[in-house]
Design an enzyme around this catalytic site. Structure first.
Site, PDB file in Angstrom:
ATOM      1  N   HIS A  24       1.041  66.068 -33.482  1.00  0.00           N
ATOM      2  CA  HIS A  24       1.690  65.929 -34.791  1.00  0.00           C
ATOM      3  C   HIS A  24       1.219  67.018 -35.748  1.00  0.00           C
ATOM      4  CE1 HIS A  24      -1.724  63.039 -36.113  1.00  0.00           C
ATOM      5  NE2 HIS A  24      -1.773  64.027 -36.976  1.00  0.00           N
ATOM      6  N   ASP A  56       0.205  65.825 -47.046  1.00  0.00           N
ATOM      7  CA  ASP A  56       0.432  64.387 -46.893  1.00  0.00           C
ATOM      8  C   ASP A  56      -0.624  63.564 -47.621  1.00  0.00           C
ATOM      9  OD1 ASP A  56      -1.633  65.081 -45.180  1.00  0.00           O
ATOM     10  OD2 ASP A  56      -0.479  64.759 -43.365  1.00  0.00           O
ATOM     11  N   GLU A  85       5.084  62.455 -36.610  1.00  0.00           N
ATOM     12  CA  GLU A  85       4.631  61.910 -35.336  1.00  0.00           C
ATOM     13  C   GLU A  85       5.668  62.149 -34.238  1.00  0.00           C
ATOM     14  OE1 GLU A  85       1.698  60.968 -34.938  1.00  0.00           O
ATOM     15  OE2 GLU A  85       0.975  59.494 -36.369  1.00  0.00           O
ATOM     16  N   ASN A 124      -1.957  64.256 -30.508  1.00  0.00           N
ATOM     17  CA  ASN A 124      -0.638  64.028 -29.908  1.00  0.00           C
ATOM     18  C   ASN A 124       0.384  65.086 -30.332  1.00  0.00           C
ATOM     19  OD1 ASN A 124      -0.115  63.359 -32.547  1.00  0.00           O
ATOM     20  ND2 ASN A 124       0.401  61.213 -32.175  1.00  0.00           N
TER      21      ASN A 124
HETATM   22  C1  GLP Z   1      -4.278  63.996 -39.787  1.00  0.00           C
HETATM   23  C2  GLP Z   1      -3.517  64.893 -40.763  1.00  0.00           C
HETATM   24  C3  GLP Z   1      -3.097  66.187 -40.118  1.00  0.00           C
HETATM   25  C4  GLP Z   1      -4.240  66.801 -39.343  1.00  0.00           C
HETATM   26  C5  GLP Z   1      -4.637  65.856 -38.235  1.00  0.00           C
HETATM   27  C6  GLP Z   1      -5.739  66.390 -37.340  1.00  0.00           C
HETATM   28  O1  GLP Z   1      -3.492  63.099 -39.095  1.00  0.00           O
HETATM   29  N1  GLP Z   1      -2.399  64.247 -41.319  1.00  0.00           N
HETATM   30  O2  GLP Z   1      -2.630  67.067 -41.137  1.00  0.00           O
HETATM   31  O3  GLP Z   1      -3.864  68.047 -38.817  1.00  0.00           O
HETATM   32  O4  GLP Z   1      -5.075  64.655 -38.834  1.00  0.00           O
HETATM   33  O5  GLP Z   1      -6.987  66.121 -37.904  1.00  0.00           O
HETATM   34  P1  GLP Z   1      -8.344  66.727 -37.410  1.00  0.00           P
HETATM   35  O6  GLP Z   1      -8.396  68.123 -37.922  1.00  0.00           O
HETATM   36  O7  GLP Z   1      -9.394  65.860 -38.054  1.00  0.00           O
HETATM   37  O8  GLP Z   1      -8.365  66.647 -35.932  1.00  0.00           O
END
Ligand code: GLP
Length: 240
Positions: free
Chosen positions: A138, A67, A143, A136
């Site tokens: 995702h 993304d 989402e 959450n």
């Molecule tokens: C973002 C990304 C996800 C990632 C998530 C969790 O929203 N789009 O791909 O898994 O954050 O991030 P973190 O690893 O910093 O908790």
């Protein structure tokens, strides 16, 4: 689903890096799917180290990130392109033409998303997809909601995600409200998936993932339908 339990973040990072390195050794021209966020940072550091000290060769590897924020320029230090360049691309011998992220500066976002999925297919599909997970539940930026999207598309970030990701920005107001995100089918088509889960605040989504129930309100639970998923989680995430 296979669960690998790790003592801590460092062990999780090393095990994930060994699995990615194994994929590269077995298939030097493999297609890797990469994620951003703080969870895979340690894994990228390990891979950079393996390249430097053990000749792990990325010359023929292709990568596709999950993304990118929208709209954002890749030179912006909050872009996921910048993140990937900083943590991995600049430290290994990936060819610039072999790294791919959705273009957060594309004028026609819908056309960019269709072209992104097509490019993945044209490259033969993703051999190994790395995922993190949002608080959450995702994955990528898919989402929770009543519906999920199959293909790559422009998504609106939830308040939860904007709040969680604001730690990387000067203020919550600076977090982009949209992103171009791989869809659920884009992810599920990967031949192998590793999901990395670290920290106490990921205990709830991890438990939902392990429950074996599938719901759009926790998008990661869809992984229960995939034949080859490995969860690499640390004890903080497992015990809460
Ligand atoms: C973002 C990304 C996800 C990632 C998530 C969790 O929203 N789009 O791909 O898994 O954050 O991030 P973190 O690893 O910093 O908790």
């Amino acid at each position: 689903m296979r669960l690998i339990t790790c003592e801590n973040y460092d062990e999780m990072s090393k095990i994930a890096a060994y699995m990615v390195a194994g994929q590269i050794v077995l298939k030097p021209n493999c297609v890797l799917g990469f994620a951003t966020g703080s969870t895979p940072e340690g894994m990228y550091a390990e891979l950079a180290n393996m390249h430097k000290s053990s000749y792990l060769d990325f010359a023929e590897v292709k990568t596709f990130n999950l993304d990118e924020y929208y709209p954002i320029d890749r030179a912006n230090d909050q872009s996921y392109y910048y993140f990937m360049n900083h943590h991995l691309f600049s430290k290994v011998n990936l060819k610039p033409e072999n790294v791919n992220l959705p273009n957060g500066a594309a004028k026609d976002a819908a056309a960019e998303c269709v072209a992104y999925d097509k490019k993945i297919e044209d490259c033969g599909g993703i051999d190994l997809q790395i995922l993190g997970i949002g608080n959450n539940g995702h994955i990528a930026f898919n989402e929770p909601g009543e519906e999920l999207t199959a293909g790559t598309s422009m998504v609106t970030l939830t308040d939860d995600t904007i709040k969680a990701n604001s730690r990387f920005f000067a203020s919550e107001a600076d977090v982009p409200k949209h992103a171009l995100s791989s869809g659920m089918a884009t992810i599920m088509k990967a031949r192998q998936i590793i999901i990395m889960i670290s920290g106490k605040n990921k205990n709830t989504p991890l438990k939902k993932l392990l429950s074996g129930k599938i719901t759009c309100s926790v998008p990661a639970t869809m992984l229960n339908m995939h034949p080859n998923v490995t969860i690499i989680a640390d004890k903080d995430a497992i015990n809460g």
